[in-house]
Structures are given as structure tokens and as C-alpha cells.
Design a protein around this motif. Sequence first.
Motif, PDB file in Angstrom:
ATOM      1  N   GLN A 132      42.116 -40.191 -13.010  1.00 12.47           N
ATOM      2  CA  GLN A 132      40.988 -39.206 -12.427  1.00 12.47           C
ATOM      3  C   GLN A 132      41.274 -38.424 -11.668  1.00 12.47           C
ATOM      4  OE1 GLN A 132      38.079 -42.462 -10.154  1.00 12.47           O
ATOM      5  NE2 GLN A 132      39.973 -43.985  -9.866  1.00 12.47           N
ATOM      6  N   GLY A 139      38.087 -39.731  -7.353  1.00 12.45           N
ATOM      7  CA  GLY A 139      38.152 -40.802  -8.033  1.00 12.45           C
ATOM      8  C   GLY A 139      37.371 -41.793  -6.595  1.00 12.45           C
ATOM      9  N   ASN A 140      37.135 -42.776  -7.889  1.00 16.42           N
ATOM     10  CA  ASN A 140      36.560 -43.819  -7.014  1.00 16.42           C
ATOM     11  C   ASN A 140      37.900 -45.135  -7.385  1.00 16.42           C
ATOM     12  OD1 ASN A 140      34.259 -46.256  -6.541  1.00 16.42           O
ATOM     13  ND2 ASN A 140      33.080 -45.015  -6.999  1.00 16.42           N
ATOM     14  N   TYR A 150      35.889 -47.491 -10.384  1.00 19.27           N
ATOM     15  CA  TYR A 150      36.215 -47.016 -11.752  1.00 19.27           C
ATOM     16  C   TYR A 150      37.281 -47.448 -12.751  1.00 19.27           C
ATOM     17  CZ  TYR A 150      33.081 -43.144  -9.735  1.00 19.27           C
ATOM     18  OH  TYR A 150      31.915 -42.916  -9.357  1.00 19.27           O
ATOM     19  N   VAL A 199      36.169 -49.441 -16.248  1.00 20.41           N
ATOM     20  CA  VAL A 199      36.562 -48.979 -17.220  1.00 20.41           C
ATOM     21  C   VAL A 199      37.513 -49.938 -17.808  1.00 20.41           C
ATOM     22  CG1 VAL A 199      38.562 -47.546 -18.635  1.00 20.41           C
ATOM     23  CG2 VAL A 199      37.265 -46.445 -16.852  1.00 20.41           C
ATOM     24  N   LEU A 223      38.688 -40.066 -16.523  1.00 19.60           N
ATOM     25  CA  LEU A 223      37.335 -40.322 -16.045  1.00 19.60           C
ATOM     26  C   LEU A 223      37.223 -38.410 -15.806  1.00 19.60           C
ATOM     27  CD1 LEU A 223      36.624 -43.012 -14.636  1.00 19.60           C
ATOM     28  CD2 LEU A 223      36.466 -42.467 -16.813  1.00 19.60           C
ATOM     29  N   GLU A 246      34.066 -35.000 -15.453  1.00 21.74           N
ATOM     30  CA  GLU A 246      32.392 -34.634 -15.380  1.00 21.74           C
ATOM     31  C   GLU A 246      31.669 -33.109 -15.730  1.00 21.74           C
ATOM     32  OE1 GLU A 246      30.818 -36.768 -12.621  1.00 21.74           O
ATOM     33  OE2 GLU A 246      32.496 -36.522 -10.724  1.00 21.74           O
ATOM     34  N   SER A 265      32.922 -39.772 -18.277  1.00 22.04           N
ATOM     35  CA  SER A 265      31.953 -39.564 -17.617  1.00 22.04           C
ATOM     36  C   SER A 265      31.722 -40.160 -16.793  1.00 22.04           C
ATOM     37  CB  SER A 265      30.755 -39.495 -17.988  1.00 22.04           C
ATOM     38  OG  SER A 265      29.605 -38.957 -16.174  1.00 22.04           O
ATOM     39  N   PRO A 266      32.474 -40.827 -16.017  1.00 22.49           N
ATOM     40  CA  PRO A 266      31.949 -41.816 -14.665  1.00 22.49           C
ATOM     41  C   PRO A 266      30.720 -42.107 -14.278  1.00 22.49           C
ATOM     42  CG  PRO A 266      33.182 -40.411 -13.506  1.00 22.49           C
ATOM     43  CD  PRO A 266      32.996 -39.582 -14.528  1.00 22.49           C
ATOM     44  N   SER A 267      29.785 -41.249 -14.508  1.00 28.46           N
ATOM     45  CA  SER A 267      28.324 -41.529 -14.392  1.00 28.46           C
ATOM     46  C   SER A 267      27.751 -42.499 -15.408  1.00 28.46           C
ATOM     47  CB  SER A 267      26.982 -40.292 -15.075  1.00 28.46           C
ATOM     48  OG  SER A 267      27.449 -39.813 -15.685  1.00 28.46           O
ATOM     49  N   LEU A 270      29.993 -45.355 -15.967  1.00 26.56           N
ATOM     50  CA  LEU A 270      30.765 -46.544 -16.111  1.00 26.56           C
ATOM     51  C   LEU A 270      29.437 -47.805 -15.213  1.00 26.56           C
ATOM     52  CD1 LEU A 270      33.875 -45.579 -14.520  1.00 26.56           C
ATOM     53  CD2 LEU A 270      33.084 -46.136 -17.031  1.00 26.56           C
ATOM     54  N   ASP A 271      28.529 -47.225 -14.576  1.00 26.87           N
ATOM     55  CA  ASP A 271      27.293 -48.625 -14.051  1.00 26.87           C
ATOM     56  C   ASP A 271      26.808 -49.048 -15.190  1.00 26.87           C
ATOM     57  OD1 ASP A 271      29.012 -48.937 -11.585  1.00 26.87           O
ATOM     58  OD2 ASP A 271      28.133 -46.392 -10.146  1.00 26.87           O
TER      59      ASP A 271
END
Length: 235
Positions: A22, A27-28, A31, A35, A101, A103, A144-146, A148-149
Motif C-alpha cells: 500500500q 493505507g488501510n 485492505y 485482498v 493497491l 488508485e 484499486s482499493p475502491s 475491495l468491499d
Amino acid sequence: MSKHLYLSTTLFVGGTRLEVRQVMGRGNARYPLLVQQALLRARQWLMNVPPFLHVGGDAQMASAFRHVFRAAPDANALNTLRAVNSNILRGLSDQVLGIKLLEDDGALGYVRRYYSGRKHLVYGAQFHDAKDNAIARRGEIHLSPSILDDPEMATITLVHEAGHKFSNLRDHGDKGYFSSDGRNYEQPGITPQEAMLNADSHAYFTLFMNRRLDKLNRRIAAQQSGDMDLGALFG
């Protein structure tokens, strides 16, 4: 694209050391686990596909194949599909797998090509482009982290990008991308030859076969419980 500093989180998926990188400061903590879950789903989805791949077999497989690959599922096409599926699964099961990750450009995912003379080998085989030039080594998978949810979209995108990295699949512009609802390509015009080498085609066929398997499993569960309704039987 600007350079970034990355922090890496190490997780294990079976025998694979998964390195989730990240961008420092962006970062988060959730995540890497998301992944990891996407990787587990992608592997399972890919393992679920080959039992469907038989000429004259499952009618819904044949229908999905024609829809995605724009041709009937003959023996040669199914052998190609088996090979691509195997390449992707083996790549996602390597001893070490790095996923970044990032974006920067709004893309859901990508795999960068490097043209510094390093050969790109897919399990020992050198791949070439349409002009017969040797393709240089491909870089890490970027997601993209967008996404992942959204478990389904994260898995589709991972299979798509792994198809680029591990089986030399391509993109064919809007005619090669499925729409957000997954019903059809964004634009008409993809040929059977293009579809068979198209990353989104393989990713969505994998999705459709797993939806098919889920429906079959629900039917079996309903039969075993004795409360199957007409919707489960004919839906």
C-alpha cells in the motif's frame, strides 16, 4: 505516473506468501485481509470451472460460452480455456505473490509492462505480441482499493489482471469490457478470436460458471431438505 513509497503487509494463503503493498500514508488495515479473501475466492472460482468444460455437456455452460466467447464450445476452444484457466490458477498459487493497491488513474486494476529487456516467461514459454516481438516481463498486479468491499468485483478484477500477468491475455477496448451489470460487452464487435485472448472474457466466464455452480448447489440443498420450490427447480 508519480513514484510512490510502499509499505508491505505479509499474509499467507496456503503455501503462498502474499505481499500486499500500500502507498505509504494512504493505507488501510482492512485492505490486506480483503485482498487475501479475493485471492481465496479467485482460486476457488478457477478450480470450479474445469469440470464444466466438456463438449456436449452442461447446456448452460455452452450458452455462457457462446455469450462470452462468441462461438460454440468446440474441443479446441475448450482446450484453450483449460490452458488459460490453469495458467492463471498456477500464477495465483505461486510461492510469492505481490499485489499493489494504487488508485492513481481511476482504473479498477492493471498490470504494468516493463520493456527493459527482461523476458516475460509464462511457465517457461516466451510470449510474443502481434508483431512477433518478444514481450518483456510483466510487473505486479495492481488493484484499486475502491473495489475491495465488493467481493464479486474484486474477484473478477483479480482474475482479469492475473490473466494479463500469467497468461498474456489482452484488452480490446470497450468491445472487450463487460458492462457494470455483467450482462454483455460495453460495445459490440468483439470477434471469437479476440474474445479467446481477452482478459475480461475469461474473468466473466469464470464468474458465470461459479454462479451456475451456486445455483446447482442450492438445488441440491433444497432437494436434501425436502422443501424445493418451483423457482429453485426451474430458475
